[in-house]
Design a protein around this motif. Structure first.
Motif, mmCIF file in Angstrom:
data_model
loop_
_atom_site.group_PDB
_atom_site.id
_atom_site.type_symbol
_atom_site.label_atom_id
_atom_site.label_comp_id
_atom_site.label_asym_id
_atom_site.label_seq_id
_atom_site.Cartn_x
_atom_site.Cartn_y
_atom_site.Cartn_z
ATOM 1 N N ILE A 81 0.926 -1.110 0.081
ATOM 2 C CA ILE A 81 -0.071 -0.033 0.001
ATOM 3 C C ILE A 81 0.683 1.307 0.058
ATOM 4 N N ASN A 82 0.925 2.123 -0.967
ATOM 5 C CA ASN A 82 1.674 3.271 -0.871
ATOM 6 C C ASN A 82 1.517 3.971 0.263
ATOM 7 N N ALA A 83 2.721 4.409 0.879
ATOM 8 C CA ALA A 83 2.631 4.974 2.240
ATOM 9 C C ALA A 83 4.241 5.749 2.523
ATOM 10 N N SER A 84 4.213 6.933 2.261
ATOM 11 C CA SER A 84 5.662 7.565 2.444
ATOM 12 C C SER A 84 5.797 8.419 3.671
ATOM 13 N N CYS A 85 4.970 8.209 4.511
ATOM 14 C CA CYS A 85 5.032 9.196 5.551
ATOM 15 C C CYS A 85 5.279 8.277 6.984
ATOM 16 N N GLY A 86 5.545 6.935 6.696
ATOM 17 C CA GLY A 86 5.887 6.067 7.627
ATOM 18 C C GLY A 86 4.539 5.485 8.393
ATOM 19 N N GLY A 87 3.519 5.850 7.925
ATOM 20 C CA GLY A 87 2.262 5.700 8.754
ATOM 21 C C GLY A 87 1.719 6.763 9.834
ATOM 22 N N SER A 88 2.324 7.839 9.628
ATOM 23 C CA SER A 88 2.011 9.070 10.610
ATOM 24 C C SER A 88 0.795 9.937 10.018
ATOM 25 N N ALA A 89 0.090 9.457 9.244
ATOM 26 C CA ALA A 89 -1.141 10.198 8.789
ATOM 27 C C ALA A 89 -0.891 11.357 7.907
ATOM 28 N N THR A 90 0.124 11.345 7.147
ATOM 29 C CA THR A 90 0.615 12.639 6.744
ATOM 30 C C THR A 90 0.480 12.686 5.181
ATOM 31 N N CYS A 91 1.043 11.721 4.680
ATOM 32 C CA CYS A 91 0.940 11.681 3.197
ATOM 33 C C CYS A 91 -0.626 11.279 2.504
ATOM 34 N N GLY A 92 -1.101 10.734 3.164
ATOM 35 C CA GLY A 92 -2.778 10.388 2.615
ATOM 36 C C GLY A 92 -2.662 9.427 1.603
ATOM 37 N N LYS A 93 -1.635 8.887 1.329
ATOM 38 C CA LYS A 93 -1.523 7.691 0.408
ATOM 39 C C LYS A 93 -2.229 6.308 0.640
ATOM 40 N N CYS A 94 -2.319 5.964 1.837
ATOM 41 C CA CYS A 94 -2.824 4.529 2.422
ATOM 42 C C CYS A 94 -4.328 4.223 2.389
ATOM 43 N N LYS A 95 -4.740 5.042 1.183
ATOM 44 C CA LYS A 95 -6.180 4.935 1.199
ATOM 45 C C LYS A 95 -6.757 3.616 0.867
ATOM 46 N N VAL A 96 -7.688 3.113 1.632
ATOM 47 C CA VAL A 96 -8.091 1.556 1.326
ATOM 48 C C VAL A 96 -9.780 1.610 1.682
ATOM 49 N N ARG A 97 -10.473 0.787 1.139
ATOM 50 C CA ARG A 97 -11.818 0.824 1.172
ATOM 51 C C ARG A 97 -12.363 -0.436 2.012
ATOM 52 N N LEU A 98 -12.935 -0.282 3.014
ATOM 53 C CA LEU A 98 -13.538 -1.306 4.090
ATOM 54 C C LEU A 98 -14.675 -2.017 3.345
ATOM 55 N N LEU A 99 -14.436 -3.184 3.090
ATOM 56 C CA LEU A 99 -15.674 -4.016 2.583
ATOM 57 C C LEU A 99 -16.796 -4.893 3.361
ATOM 58 N N SER A 100 -15.927 -5.213 4.413
ATOM 59 C CA SER A 100 -16.798 -6.171 5.481
ATOM 60 C C SER A 100 -16.077 -5.889 6.591
ATOM 61 N N GLY A 101 -17.110 -5.913 7.805
ATOM 62 C CA GLY A 101 -16.617 -5.781 9.225
ATOM 63 C C GLY A 101 -16.300 -4.393 9.573
ATOM 64 N N LYS A 102 -15.895 -4.284 10.933
ATOM 65 C CA LYS A 102 -15.819 -2.939 11.404
ATOM 66 C C LYS A 102 -14.445 -2.742 12.066
ATOM 67 N N VAL A 103 -14.044 -1.522 11.697
ATOM 68 C CA VAL A 103 -12.679 -1.065 12.321
ATOM 69 C C VAL A 103 -12.979 0.204 13.152
ATOM 70 N N ASP A 104 -11.911 0.697 13.910
ATOM 71 C CA ASP A 104 -11.864 1.725 14.420
ATOM 72 C C ASP A 104 -10.708 2.764 13.651
ATOM 73 N N SER A 105 -11.566 3.684 12.969
ATOM 74 C CA SER A 105 -10.519 4.664 12.002
ATOM 75 C C SER A 105 -11.187 5.992 11.941
ATOM 76 N N PRO A 106 -10.733 6.931 12.284
ATOM 77 C CA PRO A 106 -11.228 8.322 12.303
ATOM 78 C C PRO A 106 -11.314 8.989 10.872
ATOM 79 N N PRO A 107 -12.015 10.087 10.605
ATOM 80 C CA PRO A 107 -11.971 10.695 9.553
ATOM 81 C C PRO A 107 -10.693 11.482 9.554
ATOM 82 N N HIS A 108 -10.261 12.176 8.354
ATOM 83 C CA HIS A 108 -9.138 12.556 8.165
ATOM 84 C C HIS A 108 -9.192 13.686 6.907
ATOM 85 N N GLN A 109 -8.567 14.775 6.930
ATOM 86 C CA GLN A 109 -8.638 15.683 5.952
ATOM 87 C C GLN A 109 -8.208 15.157 4.432
#
Lengths: 671, 671
Positions: free
Chosen positions: A34-62
């Motif tokens: 999954i593209n990600a170049s900010c190390g997982g720090s919610a900066t680059c916004g590249k790691c966008k995925v789509r939840l198809l089933s089940g629930k996760v804990d994940s906040p909105p983001h700009q």
């Protein structure tokens, strides 16, 4: 621990993860790019995925529109897995299966042992600590029986506990008379087994036997680790037949800190140089004791254990660190023929060295084999159980130096190769130690050349640590961005490859995604430094095996120790030629082998004797005197190696269609 | 040494004396009474004698007229014997032969052994010091042989000198690497034999084996004695078959000083009391170390030996002195049931105690038997050889306490009786220690009741010391001035007997003959104090013998130790009942037995083991718990004893015609 199944679409690849696992991390472990170049720090916004089933804990983001969020789009790096889920990964992030072949189905990190398993590497020892307490109720003296207090105590130990031949430390004698009377002749004595018999080191009023603690220290050049152990816990929890099941041997508290000597030099050589300046040795001794004292404070605070209840203090370190800690001039460690002052150092009173602990406590120093094979290695051999197994085992402690031991229960041989500090960040432009913000995992999409990076603590990247470096070089090699000499192909169609100030480099993270004022990149000099390091270690192993007429194929087990090992991906390490290409099921990571051995030693008198035997049994091979080493080193200055036959699996992967022949089409990314 | 014959006329009594001997002293030793009440300080002018033949060195004096000097009159106290001489003693000074019977023909002090004889009390030991040096030339390390410096050294000791199982002191390790290289791998190591094997304590460049010294300390309550020994001298001088002939064991230097703790208490009890005050123990420890350091300075200055060449330090002291020296609270020594802290104290680093000596030197502490039978007694038993002889021996160390040991090579039993400090001057009106100006010898003319006194250093009298006190009381008893209860006959016709401020007293020296502002006298309280002291010691011996079913008649040897013993006149001590009336040929004086043992221990490893055996073998009998002791004590509160049958010889002398029946006529003093 609750686990959940995460299924990535459209690849249908799934992985089980613990409750709360980060989704980006889960993808990395599953081999899903999954593209990600900010190390997982919610900066680059590249790691966008789509939840198809089940629930996760994940906040909105700009970086997500309201519409996207409503449609199930999430940033993987912000997502905690709390349910069995299905996730759709964007086309541009997917990678063809062939590249991921080795990740295979075996799940992640199968070679990482559980703590319980690690303790069971050593078998057949009883929990019988080297430093132990015994409770005694003595008959008060009378005129008919007025032998001295010490004789009364020693006779009592023989009579009540069968412990004979006890000598007494002078400091224990100093308080003996008062303690005996204040406690109405009911006391707890602390005894230590030395090479020359039992020694009484402390006497306390009342029954205090349930409170007996040890501190063990791994004295590293870069980092000092400490653990506080409850020496009674094993017996209190209950060991059938006195055999410890291992699970009760965990430390009550753990703490670590940088060795404050770092200010005076990054590695052992620069420290030795500093020690030769006026006052240098004293300064280095003082600052490392300061570091240790800080760790002790932290351990005591964390555990709530009173300082006076620490009875034992064990230190395992490399020879230079040990000598500096003791104030022994390390000058001759550095000069040919590389002679340490002593292999065995007698127990030294801790307070004598400035350690802030009860004045009855003596420091046990792990014996040393040679100037560059120290007590940390002896401790590692103890902790990993090689000394009692038939299996031919290679033990590697990979740090600034690479110390390598080969052998089994009958013989042990060692070499030390100056691996250089690349794995610890030095000599690498954006190198850093494995702390928060360090890039520790790297993947590169072979089609888009976009990176997927994870940092320690999911913080904005600050640099790249040893395991990140190996990951990055492995990915650059796999994606054919670099050739086997470690040089970039100059024609890769990505803006991340560029001719920078220090030559060609690949940008892992853009400036705005980092905590720095510049892009984080890896350049050809970095790659060459890594190559030198891996070549030295591989050559060291090779020469050691050659010296006894054996080869890598004969190895039944390879044990990898060192804090570094914890993050190391064996397959990638093999891919670049750091580790030999043998069955990966033969690799075991034991983490900090030095601490492991120190902990075991605290718990077992028998292992104290074994420790001495190990150090005497080990033959050290000086590489500076070895004709073959330089040849082997030069042969290893290639990815994975100039001898392709030694790495058939890696060669096969490298011979797969390169970027020219391959296409995004085959991966279904483009139609 | 040149000797001369001195013949006294008209008694025709003669004695051989050394060249330069003082004539008054010679008379005292020959049993010739010459009036002298200024101690030999040329003040009273009473010791006028006339030279009949030969030559002397004797100046004129205001108490002699020119005519008298021309006629051969001299003051005996100013006369040095330099020739065979004949001397006429004035009529009023002569004493009848009967009184002198016991002085007999056996010469003076036959029971005083020569130093050589004293050392031969212990047999069968090799000169093989506990702390010794060995020279080593080591092969420098190479890349093929780069074991640690310590291992190289220890292997060298095994290979070149056959010394195995050596452990190393940390401080020796600290300087090892530098010394080995500075000396081109040619070094001298110092080793000490401990209960747990050999320990390497020092390493010096070059061959320094010929310079190995020991300091031994007798740590007394009143006085501290020290000697500096050359541990090599014996082998250098040459001992046939390694057996030392004793003559080479003399100290290179001797020094002594008062124990500075005296300011805080005269005896062990008052010191213990002081030690319980805040800071008291620390203070006492510091001041005695100060005393010892002063003695060390003196020994080093006298001998010219460098401080760094002292390898061994041995201390023998009573239990209280030992504990105070070590900083071990002596509180429970004083409280029933009188328990010392330890019988065996491990070697303690000298600098740790504040002793100004090389930091590799450890203090060997003589083991202690009980609270009042200390290391000084164990040392004395070692030095006097009782532990290896068949003969039933009584060992008496007479000081503030009387410590008495009975036994032979198979068993040893001890008692300690609180003799009181009468012999050391305390509790006696004009009592003083045996230093310059102390009256140490006393005779009384039975007809004129005039005294003949000799002081230490022939100085004007300052007081009376222990041996002087015994002499004085013995003379008062012999002349029947006092009765067997120690009370003065009130009707003695001499102005020297008078009813003074403290009751009846006998004036030994008039004010103008002394350095005081008053007459020096001995009174009935003084005599009672002496009686208590002698009664305690005698009763202690009796009870000890009783406890094993033996009597004084069974004794084959009585060894008297203590600085005091050197001046003690055995016959006079028997006469007052301090010593039992047995064959005086069975008495031996060994002088400072404690130093003697400490010296031997320095020279012999075997005797180190024997020392431990002695202390373990000795059974201590607590007199405070002994029913018979008080009875024996009361029985002994009489001169010589209430049991007259125990002192037949003394009784016979006491039953000779007393002053009433006797007359000056029978002595030929008056016609």
């Amino acid at each position: 621990m609750v686990t959940h199944k995460v299924t990535f679409h459209p690849s249908e690849r799934s992985i089980r993860v613990d409750q709360g696992e980060n989704l980006l991390q889960a993808a990395m472990e599953a081999g899903i790019h999954i593209n990600a170049s900010c190390g997982g720090s919610a900066t680059c916004g590249k790691c966008k995925v789509r939840l198809l089933s089940g629930k996760v804990d994940s906040p909105p983001h700009q970086k997500l529109s309201e519409e996207e969020y409503r449609s199930g789009y999430r940033l993987a790096c912000l997502t905690s897995v709390t349910d069995d889920i299905g996730v759709d990964v964007p086309l541009e992030s997917q990678v063809d299966r062939s590249v991921l072949a080795l990740k295979g189905d075996r799940g992640s990190a199968r070679y990482l042992l559980s703590p319980k398993d690690i303790f069971q590497l050593v078998r057949g020892w009883d929990v019988d600590p080297t430093v132990f307490k015994r409770y005694l109720e003595l008959d008060p003296p009378t005129l008919q029986d007025n032998k001295s207090d010490l004789t009364r105590l020693i006779n009592g130990l023989a009579k009540r506990h069968g412990i004979e031949g006890v000598s007494a430390d002078f400091r224990a004698i100093m308080k003996l008379s008062r303690v005996l009377r204040d406690s109405d002749w009911k006391v707890t004595v602390t005894l230590v087994l030395t090479k020359r018999g039992y020694k009484l080191i402390n006497v306390e009023p009342g029954d205090n036997t349930r409170q007996n603690y040890s501190i063990v220290i791994d004295l590293g050049t870069t980092t000092v680790f400490g653990q506080l152990l409850d020496l009674n816990q094993c017996t209190v929890v209950g060991c059938p037949d006195g055999q410890c099941d291992g699970t009760t041997l965990f430390a009550l508290a753990e703490a670590s800190d940088y060795n404050a000597q770092i200010s005076y030099g990054e590695d052992v050589i620069t420290r030795i140089v500093y020690s030769q300046k006026p006052g240098g040795l004293k300064k280095l001794q003082e600052v490392v004791v300061g570091t240790i004292n800080g760790i002790i404070e932290e351990l005591l605070t964390m555990s709530g254990v009173d300082r006076s209840l620490i009875s034992h203090f064990v230190v395992a370190g490399n020879t230079t660190m040990t000598q500096l800690f003791l104030g022994l001039d390390p000058k001759y460690i550095r000069e040919t023929p590389y002679v340490p002052t002593a292999h065995f150092v007698p127990p030294v009173r801790a307070v004598h060295l400035g350690i802030n602990i009860g004045d009855h406590v003596h420091v046990y120093i792990f014996p040393m084999v040679a100037s560059y094979v120290g007590g940390d290695i002896v401790a590692g051999i103890l902790g990993s159980g090689i000394f009692q197994r038939e299996a031919l085992t290679l033990y590697m402690d990979i740090g600034t130096n690479g110390e390598i031991v080969l052998g089994n229960k009958d013989w042990l041989a060692s070499v030390s190769c100056s691996a250089g500090p690349a794995f610890e960040g030095a000599g690498i432009k954006f190198g850093m130690r494995a702390t928060r913000g360090a890039i520790e995992e790297v993947g590169i999409n072979p089609h888009t050349y976009e990176p997927m990076i994870l940092t320690i603590g999911r913080a904005k990247p600050l640099g790249i640590c040893g395991s990140g470096l190996i990951d990055a070089v492995s990915a650059l090699l796999e994606t054919k961005m670099i050739d086997q000499n470690g040089k970039f192909h100059r024609d890769i169609p990505t803006e991340r490859l560029r001719n920078g100030a220090d030559g060609y480099e690949y940008v892992l993270a853009w400036k705005e995604e980092t905590r720095l004022q510049e892009d984080i990149a890896i350049n050809e000099i970095d790659i060459e430094n890594l190559m030198r390091t891996k070549a030295a270690i591989y050559a060291g192993c090779k020469v050691l095996l050659d010296s006894v007429g054996l080869g890598f194929k004969d190895l039944e087990q390879v044990i990898i120790a060192g804090g570094f090992g914890r993050h190391l991906d064996v397959e990638k390490a093999i891919f670049i030629g750091l580790l030999p290409e043998i069955d990966i099921n033969n690799f075991i990571f034991v983490g900090n082998g030095s601490l492991l051995g120190a902990r075991l030693l605290s718990f077992s008198k028998d292992l104290l004797k074994e420790t001495e035997r190990i150090s005497l049994m080990m033959t050290n091979l000086e590489l500076s005197n070895h004709n073959g080493f330089m040849n082997e080193f030069i042969g290893a200055m290639f990815f994975p190696h100039t001898d392709a036959t030694a790495f058939p699996g890696v060669m096969k992967r490298l011979q797969q269609p390169g970027r020219e022949e391959s296409s995004l089409k085959s991966a279904g990314v483009v139609s």
